[in-house]
Motif scaffolding. Structure first.
Motif, PDB file in Angstrom:
ATOM      1  N   GLN A 109      -0.488  10.889   4.426  1.00 30.05           N
ATOM      2  CA  GLN A 109      -0.889  11.448   5.720  1.00 30.05           C
ATOM      3  C   GLN A 109      -0.726  12.956   5.689  1.00 30.05           C
ATOM      4  O   GLN A 109       0.363  13.483   5.448  1.00 30.05           O
ATOM      5  CB  GLN A 109      -0.051  10.863   6.862  1.00 30.05           C
ATOM      6  N   ARG A 132       2.241  -5.652   2.712  1.00 33.58           N
ATOM      7  CA  ARG A 132       1.338  -6.589   3.368  1.00 33.58           C
ATOM      8  C   ARG A 132       1.885  -8.001   3.175  1.00 33.58           C
ATOM      9  O   ARG A 132       2.187  -8.414   2.061  1.00 33.58           O
ATOM     10  CB  ARG A 132      -0.054  -6.501   2.752  1.00 33.58           C
ATOM     11  N   PHE A 148       4.820  -0.798   8.252  1.00 35.03           N
ATOM     12  CA  PHE A 148       4.857   0.570   7.730  1.00 35.03           C
ATOM     13  C   PHE A 148       6.271   1.115   7.669  1.00 35.03           C
ATOM     14  O   PHE A 148       7.058   0.934   8.606  1.00 35.03           O
ATOM     15  CB  PHE A 148       4.017   1.492   8.622  1.00 35.03           C
ATOM     16  N   GLY A 149       6.583   1.820   6.571  1.00 31.80           N
ATOM     17  CA  GLY A 149       7.778   2.621   6.531  1.00 31.80           C
ATOM     18  C   GLY A 149       7.595   3.869   7.392  1.00 31.80           C
ATOM     19  O   GLY A 149       6.470   4.194   7.813  1.00 31.80           O
ATOM     20  N   SER A 150       8.681   4.568   7.644  1.00 27.80           N
ATOM     21  CA  SER A 150       8.606   5.759   8.503  1.00 27.80           C
ATOM     22  C   SER A 150       8.130   6.990   7.759  1.00 27.80           C
ATOM     23  O   SER A 150       7.896   8.033   8.367  1.00 27.80           O
ATOM     24  CB  SER A 150       9.955   6.030   9.159  1.00 27.80           C
ATOM     25  N   HIS A 199       0.840  -1.200   0.000  1.00 28.22           N
ATOM     26  CA  HIS A 199       0.000   0.000   0.000  1.00 28.22           C
ATOM     27  C   HIS A 199       0.873   1.246   0.000  1.00 28.22           C
ATOM     28  O   HIS A 199       1.952   1.281   0.613  1.00 28.22           O
ATOM     29  CB  HIS A 199      -0.859   0.041   1.278  1.00 28.22           C
ATOM     30  N   LEU A 201       0.246   5.141   1.207  1.00 30.44           N
ATOM     31  CA  LEU A 201      -0.677   5.927   2.003  1.00 30.44           C
ATOM     32  C   LEU A 201      -0.214   7.381   2.013  1.00 30.44           C
ATOM     33  O   LEU A 201       0.985   7.670   1.861  1.00 30.44           O
ATOM     34  CB  LEU A 201      -0.736   5.399   3.441  1.00 30.44           C
ATOM     35  N   GLN A 259      -2.562  -7.529   7.868  1.00 31.95           N
ATOM     36  CA  GLN A 259      -1.712  -6.641   8.667  1.00 31.95           C
ATOM     37  C   GLN A 259      -0.613  -6.070   7.803  1.00 31.95           C
ATOM     38  O   GLN A 259      -0.049  -6.754   6.948  1.00 31.95           O
ATOM     39  CB  GLN A 259      -1.091  -7.412   9.839  1.00 31.95           C
ATOM     40  N   LEU A 260      -0.325  -4.809   8.057  1.00 30.73           N
ATOM     41  CA  LEU A 260       0.678  -4.103   7.281  1.00 30.73           C
ATOM     42  C   LEU A 260       1.898  -3.805   8.143  1.00 30.73           C
ATOM     43  O   LEU A 260       1.805  -3.679   9.356  1.00 30.73           O
ATOM     44  CB  LEU A 260       0.100  -2.787   6.758  1.00 30.73           C
ATOM     45  N   MET A 320      -3.216   0.152  -3.621  1.00 33.03           N
ATOM     46  CA  MET A 320      -2.719  -1.138  -3.231  1.00 33.03           C
ATOM     47  C   MET A 320      -2.327  -1.842  -4.510  1.00 33.03           C
ATOM     48  O   MET A 320      -3.124  -1.897  -5.455  1.00 33.03           O
ATOM     49  CB  MET A 320      -3.745  -1.985  -2.482  1.00 33.03           C
ATOM     50  N   ILE A 368       3.578   7.236   2.882  1.00 33.66           N
ATOM     51  CA  ILE A 368       3.985   6.055   3.642  1.00 33.66           C
ATOM     52  C   ILE A 368       3.811   4.814   2.794  1.00 33.66           C
ATOM     53  O   ILE A 368       2.756   4.593   2.189  1.00 33.66           O
ATOM     54  CB  ILE A 368       3.138   5.930   4.933  1.00 33.66           C
ATOM     55  N   GLY A 394      -2.996  14.652  10.542  1.00 35.76           N
ATOM     56  CA  GLY A 394      -2.811  13.277  10.987  1.00 35.76           C
ATOM     57  C   GLY A 394      -3.628  12.249  10.242  1.00 35.76           C
ATOM     58  O   GLY A 394      -3.318  11.061  10.299  1.00 35.76           O
ATOM     59  N   ILE A 413      -5.040   9.746   7.545  1.00 39.44           N
ATOM     60  CA  ILE A 413      -4.353   8.935   6.539  1.00 39.44           C
ATOM     61  C   ILE A 413      -5.382   8.429   5.529  1.00 39.44           C
ATOM     62  O   ILE A 413      -6.461   7.962   5.908  1.00 39.44           O
ATOM     63  CB  ILE A 413      -3.644   7.736   7.195  1.00 39.44           C
ATOM     64  N   SER A 440      -5.639   5.942   1.913  1.00 37.61           N
ATOM     65  CA  SER A 440      -4.967   4.963   1.081  1.00 37.61           C
ATOM     66  C   SER A 440      -4.967   5.446  -0.362  1.00 37.61           C
ATOM     67  O   SER A 440      -6.015   5.814  -0.898  1.00 37.61           O
ATOM     68  CB  SER A 440      -5.681   3.609   1.195  1.00 37.61           C
TER      69      SER A 440
END
Lengths: 110, 109
Positions: free
Chosen positions: B37, B90, B99-101, B33, B35, B96-97, B48, B86, B41, B43, B45
């Motif tokens: 943001q 998956r 996540f990168g920073s 994915h 994303l 569940q994902l 995918m 971001i 704050g 987020i 999508s």
């Protein structure tokens, strides 16, 4: 409108206090998640639930608890055992294709 | 080593420039994915994808599963594109994902 609501937007916690963050969805999704976001870090999974009355720990579940008594609701309790609770908390739901995120709750410790 | 690495961490561009954000991951995945943001704050999508390329308006996402790499491109960037982007792979059949920073993008008028 379909979506995810989180309340409150800002929450203050005193030392030794438990607080509960609300997450409600009207998207009719089975899967729901709680994530924590700290500055400069990626989101981390706290708990998730694939179906009503069932939930599993994520990567950082210590000091947190959840319940899933209704499909629409997945509240997160930050207990006094969580020593560093200051963070931005995001609730999400998912389908096979997409994740949907709530607006988040910012928790601050007094 | 983080499972998900994004580059650059910060990116400043002039309006109209072509933007590329890169994501590398170290584990096997079933999909990835992208994303967005915004400063408040929230987020959303964007994409995918599990193979090839997807396009939505000025946004293009590509993925190479064998090389464990994905890119997000923004054509004709605009100040309203300023946000954190971001990458979130998956694993397997679970939703569940990881996540990168994130990459902080600022587009100047």
């Amino acid at each position: 409108d379909g979506g995810i609501t989180q309340s409150p937007k800002y929450l203050f916690r005193k030392e030794g206090q438990n607080v509960t963050l609300s997450c409600e969805q009207n998207l009719n999704h089975d899967a729901m998640y709680w994530y924590r976001q700290d500055p400069g870090q990626g989101l981390r999974l706290i708990y998730y639930s694939q179906i009503v009355n069932d939930f599993q720990k994520g990567d950082i579940a210590e000091g947190y608890s959840v319940s899933r008594e209704k499909k629409e609701s997945f509240p997160l309790t930050v207990t006094s055992a969580q020593k560093n609770p200051t963070a931005f908390y995001l609730c999400a739901t998912s389908t096979q294709e997409t994740q949907y995120f709530g607006p988040g709750t910012r928790l601050l410790v007094l | 080593k983080n499972e998900v690495e994004q580059s650059p961490q910060n990116l400043t561009a002039q309006e109209g420039e072509f933007i590329t954000i890169n994501c590398s991951y170290s584990v096997g995945i079933s999909a990835l994915h992208w994303l967005q943001q915004h400063p408040g704050g929230g987020i959303v999508s964007l994409f995918m994808l599990s193979s090839g390329k997807k396009k939505h308006g000025r946004l293009i996402a590509t993925i190479n599963i064998q090389e464990k790499h994905s890119s997000l491109h923004i054509t004709a960037s605009h100040p309203r594109d300023s946000a954190v982007y971001i990458c979130a792979p998956r694993r397997g059949s679970a939703r569940q994902l990881t996540f990168g920073s994130g990459t902080q993008l600022t587009v100047l008028p």
